[in-house]
Motif scaffolding. Structure first.
Motif, PDB file in Angstrom:
ATOM      1  N   PHE A 167       7.561 -29.691 -18.686  1.00 21.69           N
ATOM      2  CA  PHE A 167       6.195 -29.648 -18.170  1.00 21.69           C
ATOM      3  C   PHE A 167       5.207 -30.344 -19.106  1.00 21.69           C
ATOM      4  CE2 PHE A 167       8.098 -27.202 -15.078  1.00 21.69           C
ATOM      5  CZ  PHE A 167       8.709 -26.064 -15.592  1.00 21.69           C
ATOM      6  N   ASN A 179      18.506 -29.227 -12.464  1.00 21.25           N
ATOM      7  CA  ASN A 179      17.363 -30.136 -12.505  1.00 21.25           C
ATOM      8  C   ASN A 179      17.280 -30.940 -13.800  1.00 21.25           C
ATOM      9  OD1 ASN A 179      15.503 -29.610  -9.960  1.00 21.25           O
ATOM     10  ND2 ASN A 179      16.325 -27.620 -10.604  1.00 21.25           N
ATOM     11  N   GLU A 203       3.183 -22.585 -19.902  1.00 21.29           N
ATOM     12  CA  GLU A 203       3.738 -22.449 -18.548  1.00 21.29           C
ATOM     13  C   GLU A 203       4.733 -21.287 -18.546  1.00 21.29           C
ATOM     14  OE1 GLU A 203       3.157 -23.676 -15.719  1.00 21.29           O
ATOM     15  OE2 GLU A 203       2.031 -25.520 -16.028  1.00 21.29           O
ATOM     16  N   GLU A 210      11.775 -23.119 -10.399  1.00 23.82           N
ATOM     17  CA  GLU A 210      12.360 -24.137  -9.527  1.00 23.82           C
ATOM     18  C   GLU A 210      11.268 -24.922  -8.803  1.00 23.82           C
ATOM     19  OE1 GLU A 210      15.376 -22.745  -6.894  1.00 23.82           O
ATOM     20  OE2 GLU A 210      15.700 -24.715  -5.994  1.00 23.82           O
ATOM     21  N   ALA A 211      10.203 -24.238  -8.375  1.00 22.97           N
ATOM     22  CA  ALA A 211       9.109 -24.916  -7.670  1.00 22.97           C
ATOM     23  C   ALA A 211       8.458 -25.963  -8.565  1.00 22.97           C
ATOM     24  CB  ALA A 211       8.078 -23.894  -7.202  1.00 22.97           C
ATOM     25  N   LYS A 212       8.212 -25.601  -9.823  1.00 21.23           N
ATOM     26  CA  LYS A 212       7.572 -26.530 -10.761  1.00 21.23           C
ATOM     27  C   LYS A 212       8.491 -27.707 -11.083  1.00 21.23           C
ATOM     28  CE  LYS A 212       4.501 -23.184 -12.980  1.00 21.23           C
ATOM     29  NZ  LYS A 212       3.254 -23.910 -12.713  1.00 21.23           N
ATOM     30  N   THR A 224      10.935 -28.981  -9.095  1.00 18.30           N
ATOM     31  CA  THR A 224      11.271 -29.803  -7.928  1.00 18.30           C
ATOM     32  C   THR A 224      10.057 -30.376  -7.204  1.00 18.30           C
ATOM     33  OG1 THR A 224      11.294 -27.851  -6.484  1.00 18.30           O
ATOM     34  CG2 THR A 224      13.377 -28.454  -7.560  1.00 18.30           C
ATOM     35  N   GLY A 225       8.873 -29.786  -7.447  1.00 14.40           N
ATOM     36  CA  GLY A 225       7.687 -30.233  -6.730  1.00 14.40           C
ATOM     37  C   GLY A 225       7.519 -29.558  -5.382  1.00 14.40           C
ATOM     38  N   LEU A 226       8.427 -28.654  -5.031  1.00 14.02           N
ATOM     39  CA  LEU A 226       8.298 -27.894  -3.796  1.00 14.02           C
ATOM     40  C   LEU A 226       7.284 -26.771  -3.990  1.00 14.02           C
ATOM     41  CD1 LEU A 226      12.090 -27.516  -2.863  1.00 14.02           C
ATOM     42  CD2 LEU A 226      10.446 -29.099  -1.844  1.00 14.02           C
ATOM     43  N   SER A 227       6.747 -26.240  -2.904  1.00 14.22           N
ATOM     44  CA  SER A 227       5.846 -25.100  -3.010  1.00 14.22           C
ATOM     45  C   SER A 227       6.674 -23.849  -3.286  1.00 14.22           C
ATOM     46  CB  SER A 227       5.053 -24.909  -1.721  1.00 14.22           C
ATOM     47  OG  SER A 227       5.907 -24.460  -0.675  1.00 14.22           O
ATOM     48  N   TYR A 228       6.013 -22.835  -3.801  1.00  9.63           N
ATOM     49  CA  TYR A 228       6.698 -21.569  -4.064  1.00  9.63           C
ATOM     50  C   TYR A 228       7.312 -21.015  -2.777  1.00  9.63           C
ATOM     51  CZ  TYR A 228       7.442 -16.693  -5.387  1.00  9.63           C
ATOM     52  OH  TYR A 228       8.002 -15.454  -5.615  1.00  9.63           O
TER      53      TYR A 228
END
Length: 255
Positions: A32, A12, A63, A71-73, A75-79
């Protein structure tokens, strides 16, 4: 299998401090808060990746979490999306002890045990979860006592808000899921319908009020000190009763 946190960082585009590669603690620029990317901070790296435990923490913005949260934070995907991506859909639900995060395990003394001997941890999962339930119960008792006291204090608005913010931070630090919301939910209930931990917390709060009046502290200046004192004494007595084989329902204190 869980991904390696360093691999997730590289995938990332996280900027890594070159001379920390191969070490237990790998330092990076925090994506972040981006505080260490500001002018004049070229040599600062606030994000730490623990490659042994697969966790991260920014020492500036705070954070933190495990590799899937990382990875969620990024990529913007949910956990849940990241978990399914990496682990697939589990055929059977995880044992509650397996759902405890590293900080929760640390609070009950199981984090290092799990790290050193995973197989022994799996065999002890029932004990681990019982330890967590006891920790959660006893901490909620003290927190609810503090919340009750603060709610009734006749103090200036600024002082009242300051005490509530402090309690919110303390509740968050206890790692109890939805901790402060649970305090609020119990507080608005009629006392007879509250959970056992809330009723016990109410009794501790009243003991603190009584101690203030007995010492002629009619302004209740020391009440926030009495609550942790009585909570500590209560926990000691509860621990003694547990060793003698009393169950939780037999240990609910009364006035």
């Amino acid at each position: 299998m869980l991904p390696k946190i360093l691999d997730v960082a590289e995938e990332n585009g996280v900027t890594i401090k070159p001379n920390t590669y191969g070490k237990k603690q790998v330092l990076c620029k925090c994506p972040f808060c981006e505080e260490d990317s500001k002018p004049g901070k070229a040599k600062k790296f606030y994000l730490s990746l623990n490659t042994d435990e697969q966790i991260f923490r920014c020492w500036y913005c705070g954070e933190s979490g495990g590799v899937l949260q990382f990875e969620a934070k990024l990529t913007g995907l949910s956990y849940e999306q990241v978990k399914e991506k990496r682990l697939g859909k589990l055929r059977k639900p995880l044992h509650p002890a397996e759902r405890l995060n590293p900080k929760q395990l640390d609070a009950i003394g199981w984090r290092e045990k799990k790290r050193k001997d995973r197989k022994a941890f799996v065999k002890s999962r029932e004990e681990v979860f019982r330890d967590w339930q006891e920790y959660e119960y006893t901490e909620l008792v003290g927190l609810f006592a503090e919340f009750t006291v603060i709610a009734f204090l006749d103090t200036p608005k600024e002082r009242h808000e300051e005490l509530l913010r402090y309690l919110m931070e303390r509740t968050k630090a206890k790692q109890i899921h939805m901790g402060f919301s649970r305090l609020l939910e119990e507080y608005v209930k009629d006392e007879a319908f509250r959970s056992d931990w809330a009723r016990e917390g109410t009794v501790l709060a009243r003991m603190a009020w009584k101690a203030c009046y007995q010492t002629h502290d009619f302004e209740l200046e020391k009440i926030v000190l009495y609550v942790p004192f009585f909570h500590y004494q209560w926990k000691r007595e509860r621990a003694k009763l547990r060793k003698k084989g009393f169950n939780q329902n037999q240990m609910v204190i009364t006035q």
